[in-house]
Design a protein around this motif. Structure first.
Motif, PDB file in Angstrom:
ATOM      1  N   ALA A 183       0.831  -1.208   0.000  1.00 49.38           N
ATOM      2  CA  ALA A 183       0.000   0.000   0.000  1.00 49.38           C
ATOM      3  C   ALA A 183       0.862   1.253   0.000  1.00 49.38           C
ATOM      4  CB  ALA A 183      -0.925  -0.007   1.215  1.00 49.38           C
ATOM      5  N   ARG A 184       1.901   1.267   0.806  1.00 48.01           N
ATOM      6  CA  ARG A 184       2.776   2.449   0.861  1.00 48.01           C
ATOM      7  C   ARG A 184       3.530   2.646  -0.457  1.00 48.01           C
ATOM      8  NH1 ARG A 184       3.151   4.965   5.646  1.00 48.01           N
ATOM      9  NH2 ARG A 184       2.283   3.887   7.458  1.00 48.01           N
ATOM     10  N   ARG A 185       3.893   1.552  -1.106  1.00 48.75           N
ATOM     11  CA  ARG A 185       4.576   1.677  -2.398  1.00 48.75           C
ATOM     12  C   ARG A 185       3.626   2.237  -3.458  1.00 48.75           C
ATOM     13  NH1 ARG A 185       6.704  -3.250  -0.621  1.00 48.75           N
ATOM     14  NH2 ARG A 185       5.348  -4.506  -1.976  1.00 48.75           N
ATOM     15  N   LEU A 186       2.352   1.872  -3.372  1.00 49.36           N
ATOM     16  CA  LEU A 186       1.376   2.377  -4.336  1.00 49.36           C
ATOM     17  C   LEU A 186       1.137   3.880  -4.174  1.00 49.36           C
ATOM     18  CD1 LEU A 186      -1.301  -0.474  -4.256  1.00 49.36           C
ATOM     19  CD2 LEU A 186       0.307   0.028  -6.108  1.00 49.36           C
ATOM     20  N   LEU A 187       1.372   4.397  -2.981  1.00 51.47           N
ATOM     21  CA  LEU A 187       1.176   5.828  -2.744  1.00 51.47           C
ATOM     22  C   LEU A 187       2.288   6.672  -3.355  1.00 51.47           C
ATOM     23  CD1 LEU A 187      -0.156   5.843   0.920  1.00 51.47           C
ATOM     24  CD2 LEU A 187      -1.335   6.735  -1.092  1.00 51.47           C
ATOM     25  N   ASN A 188       3.369   6.024  -3.766  1.00 51.81           N
ATOM     26  CA  ASN A 188       4.459   6.733  -4.432  1.00 51.81           C
ATOM     27  C   ASN A 188       3.997   7.158  -5.821  1.00 51.81           C
ATOM     28  OD1 ASN A 188       6.849   7.425  -5.887  1.00 51.81           O
ATOM     29  ND2 ASN A 188       8.066   6.191  -4.477  1.00 51.81           N
ATOM     30  N   ALA A 189       4.196   8.427  -6.165  1.00 51.35           N
ATOM     31  CA  ALA A 189       3.756   8.934  -7.465  1.00 51.35           C
ATOM     32  C   ALA A 189       4.416   8.204  -8.625  1.00 51.35           C
ATOM     33  CB  ALA A 189       4.059  10.428  -7.568  1.00 51.35           C
ATOM     34  N   LYS A 190       5.531   7.528  -8.351  1.00 48.02           N
ATOM     35  CA  LYS A 190       6.248   6.809  -9.409  1.00 48.02           C
ATOM     36  C   LYS A 190       5.971   5.311  -9.386  1.00 48.02           C
ATOM     37  CE  LYS A 190      10.062  10.161  -9.454  1.00 48.02           C
ATOM     38  NZ  LYS A 190      11.531  10.349  -9.313  1.00 48.02           N
ATOM     39  N   ALA A 191       4.923   4.886  -8.700  1.00 44.30           N
ATOM     40  CA  ALA A 191       4.593   3.463  -8.627  1.00 44.30           C
ATOM     41  C   ALA A 191       4.475   2.894 -10.041  1.00 44.30           C
ATOM     42  CB  ALA A 191       3.290   3.258  -7.864  1.00 44.30           C
ATOM     43  N   PRO A 192       5.365   1.976 -10.434  1.00 43.08           N
ATOM     44  CA  PRO A 192       5.409   1.488 -11.821  1.00 43.08           C
ATOM     45  C   PRO A 192       4.094   0.898 -12.324  1.00 43.08           C
ATOM     46  CG  PRO A 192       7.375   0.799 -10.634  1.00 43.08           C
ATOM     47  CD  PRO A 192       6.432   1.362  -9.609  1.00 43.08           C
ATOM     48  N   VAL A 193       3.441   0.065 -11.505  1.00 43.73           N
ATOM     49  CA  VAL A 193       2.235  -0.600 -11.984  1.00 43.73           C
ATOM     50  C   VAL A 193       1.106   0.402 -12.227  1.00 43.73           C
ATOM     51  CG1 VAL A 193       1.342  -1.112  -9.658  1.00 43.73           C
ATOM     52  CG2 VAL A 193       0.672  -2.543 -11.619  1.00 43.73           C
ATOM     53  N   LEU A 194       0.957   1.401 -11.379  1.00 41.22           N
ATOM     54  CA  LEU A 194      -0.106   2.391 -11.573  1.00 41.22           C
ATOM     55  C   LEU A 194       0.178   3.274 -12.782  1.00 41.22           C
ATOM     56  CD1 LEU A 194      -0.987   3.515  -7.933  1.00 41.22           C
ATOM     57  CD2 LEU A 194      -2.046   1.749  -9.348  1.00 41.22           C
ATOM     58  N   ASN A 195       1.440   3.621 -12.974  1.00 34.32           N
ATOM     59  CA  ASN A 195       1.793   4.436 -14.135  1.00 34.32           C
ATOM     60  C   ASN A 195       1.587   3.660 -15.431  1.00 34.32           C
ATOM     61  OD1 ASN A 195       2.484   6.744 -12.700  1.00 34.32           O
ATOM     62  ND2 ASN A 195       4.582   6.062 -12.367  1.00 34.32           N
ATOM     63  N   ALA A 196       1.969   2.370 -15.419  1.00 34.71           N
ATOM     64  CA  ALA A 196       1.790   1.548 -16.610  1.00 34.71           C
ATOM     65  C   ALA A 196       0.309   1.368 -16.945  1.00 34.71           C
ATOM     66  CB  ALA A 196       2.455   0.188 -16.407  1.00 34.71           C
ATOM     67  N   LEU A 197      -0.504   1.166 -15.916  1.00 34.50           N
ATOM     68  CA  LEU A 197      -1.942   1.021 -16.128  1.00 34.50           C
ATOM     69  C   LEU A 197      -2.559   2.334 -16.597  1.00 34.50           C
ATOM     70  CD1 LEU A 197      -2.853  -1.104 -12.979  1.00 34.50           C
ATOM     71  CD2 LEU A 197      -3.232  -1.808 -15.355  1.00 34.50           C
ATOM     72  N   GLY A 198      -2.145   3.434 -15.976  1.00 41.31           N
ATOM     73  CA  GLY A 198      -2.712   4.735 -16.306  1.00 41.31           C
ATOM     74  C   GLY A 198      -2.464   5.159 -17.744  1.00 41.31           C
ATOM     75  N   ASP A 199      -1.401   4.634 -18.352  1.00 37.50           N
ATOM     76  CA  ASP A 199      -1.111   4.964 -19.749  1.00 37.50           C
ATOM     77  C   ASP A 199      -2.080   4.283 -20.712  1.00 37.50           C
ATOM     78  OD1 ASP A 199       1.045   6.521 -19.012  1.00 37.50           O
ATOM     79  OD2 ASP A 199       2.523   4.916 -19.257  1.00 37.50           O
ATOM     80  N   GLN A 200      -2.760   3.229 -20.233  1.00 30.72           N
ATOM     81  CA  GLN A 200      -3.610   2.435 -21.116  1.00 30.72           C
ATOM     82  C   GLN A 200      -5.074   2.370 -20.685  1.00 30.72           C
ATOM     83  OE1 GLN A 200      -2.335   1.189 -23.924  1.00 30.72           O
ATOM     84  NE2 GLN A 200      -0.266   1.882 -23.411  1.00 30.72           N
ATOM     85  N   VAL A 201      -5.325   2.457 -19.388  1.00 32.07           N
ATOM     86  CA  VAL A 201      -6.684   2.277 -18.866  1.00 32.07           C
ATOM     87  C   VAL A 201      -7.058   3.457 -17.966  1.00 32.07           C
ATOM     88  CG1 VAL A 201      -8.238   0.776 -17.562  1.00 32.07           C
ATOM     89  CG2 VAL A 201      -6.343  -0.219 -18.861  1.00 32.07           C
ATOM     90  N   PRO A 202      -8.117   4.185 -18.285  1.00 35.79           N
ATOM     91  CA  PRO A 202      -8.563   5.255 -17.389  1.00 35.79           C
ATOM     92  C   PRO A 202      -9.219   4.663 -16.142  1.00 35.79           C
ATOM     93  CG  PRO A 202     -10.072   5.048 -19.230  1.00 35.79           C
ATOM     94  CD  PRO A 202      -8.925   4.116 -19.518  1.00 35.79           C
ATOM     95  N   PHE A 203      -8.768   5.064 -14.973  1.00 35.24           N
ATOM     96  CA  PHE A 203      -9.357   4.555 -13.738  1.00 35.24           C
ATOM     97  C   PHE A 203      -9.088   5.520 -12.593  1.00 35.24           C
ATOM     98  CE2 PHE A 203      -5.019   3.054 -13.615  1.00 35.24           C
ATOM     99  CZ  PHE A 203      -4.656   3.115 -12.274  1.00 35.24           C
ATOM    100  N   GLU A 204      -9.888   5.370 -11.543  1.00 34.58           N
ATOM    101  CA  GLU A 204      -9.699   6.128 -10.307  1.00 34.58           C
ATOM    102  C   GLU A 204      -9.201   5.180  -9.228  1.00 34.58           C
ATOM    103  OE1 GLU A 204     -12.996   9.430  -9.790  1.00 34.58           O
ATOM    104  OE2 GLU A 204     -13.909   7.521 -10.350  1.00 34.58           O
TER     105      GLU A 204
END
Length: 230
Positions: A161-182
């Motif tokens: 959870a703490r790693r996901l809060l990092n603005a540079k979290a790789p998995v969230l950035n990779a997903l955000g480039d392809q899938v719009p989500f909140e």
């Protein structure tokens, strides 16, 4: 202090920074006694030079509330002037009825039992049950806090959870480039996702879960493979 290191209970932590006059902020896993800062939990020591904030990240099973941290909670009931909220800690938290943006005695939110909320820990000490607020007390604005409607909530490790809060979290950035989500990530190991269509939400949830033990490059490749199956 730029480097991170593994600490165990009893270790004395060096908290000296270039900004000697800045206020020292201690997060989970640390305590100040007799002028010294000691570790009270095993894990990796992290430090933010910008805010003079120090904390320990470990994969403990139960969340220990700390002031200022974002959490995802579930409303268990209403009593008196607030809601009782489960945040995964030893004690339920109190969410006052007026702890929302623009809330007044006559205009208060009406949360149902089972509602999911994104909140900030405003009070956390050993003598009292934790207290939450769904707005930034400095600006008076909600800034993303409040009831989370629709979407899906799942659990992950506290370290993840703490790693996901990092603005540079790789998995969230990779997903955000392809899938719009909140997304709303709580340091209590709960994550809320809303990607609109159920299949997209499931994809995002699975990608996040699969990334826990992957590095940045592996996470991006895993997301690419999941998207290729759609």
């Amino acid at each position: 202090m730029a480097d991170v290191k593994v600490v165990v209970p009893g270790d004395v932590i060096d908290t000296h920074t270039e900004e000697e006059e800045s206020v020292l902020r201690l997060g989970p896993g640390l305590i100040q006694q007799a002028g010294k800062v000691n570790a009270i939990a095993a894990g990796v020591l992290h430090a933010s030079s910008d805010t003079n904030h120090f904390w320990v990240v470990g994969n403990r099973r139960r969340y220990v509330p700390a002031e200022g941290e974002p959490v995802v909670g579930v409303v268990l009931g209403r009593h008196g002037e607030g809601y009782r909220v489960d945040i995964g800690s030893a004690h339920d938290a109190l969410l006052p009825l007026l702890a929302f943006e623009g809330a007044t005695r006559r205009n208060k939110p009406n949360l149902a039992v089972g509602a999911t909320v994104y909140a900030r820990v405003s009070v956390a000490n050993e003598m009292m049950d934790p207290e939450l607020e769904c707005f930034n007390s400095h600006t008076g604005k909600s800034e993303g806090y409040g009831e989370l409607t629709q979407g899906f909530t799942f659990k992950c490790s506290l370290g993840m959870a703490r790693r996901l809060l990092n603005a540079k979290a790789p998995v969230l950035n990779a997903l955000g480039d392809q899938v719009p989500f909140e997304a709303a990530v709580g340091v209590n190991g709960r994550v809320w996702i809303n990607a609109g269509a159920p299949e997209k939400t499931i994809l995002v949830v699975n990608a996040i879960k699969n990334s826990e033990y992957l590095d940045g490059k592996q996470s991006k490749q895993m997301v690419k493979e999941l998207l290729g199956r759609q």
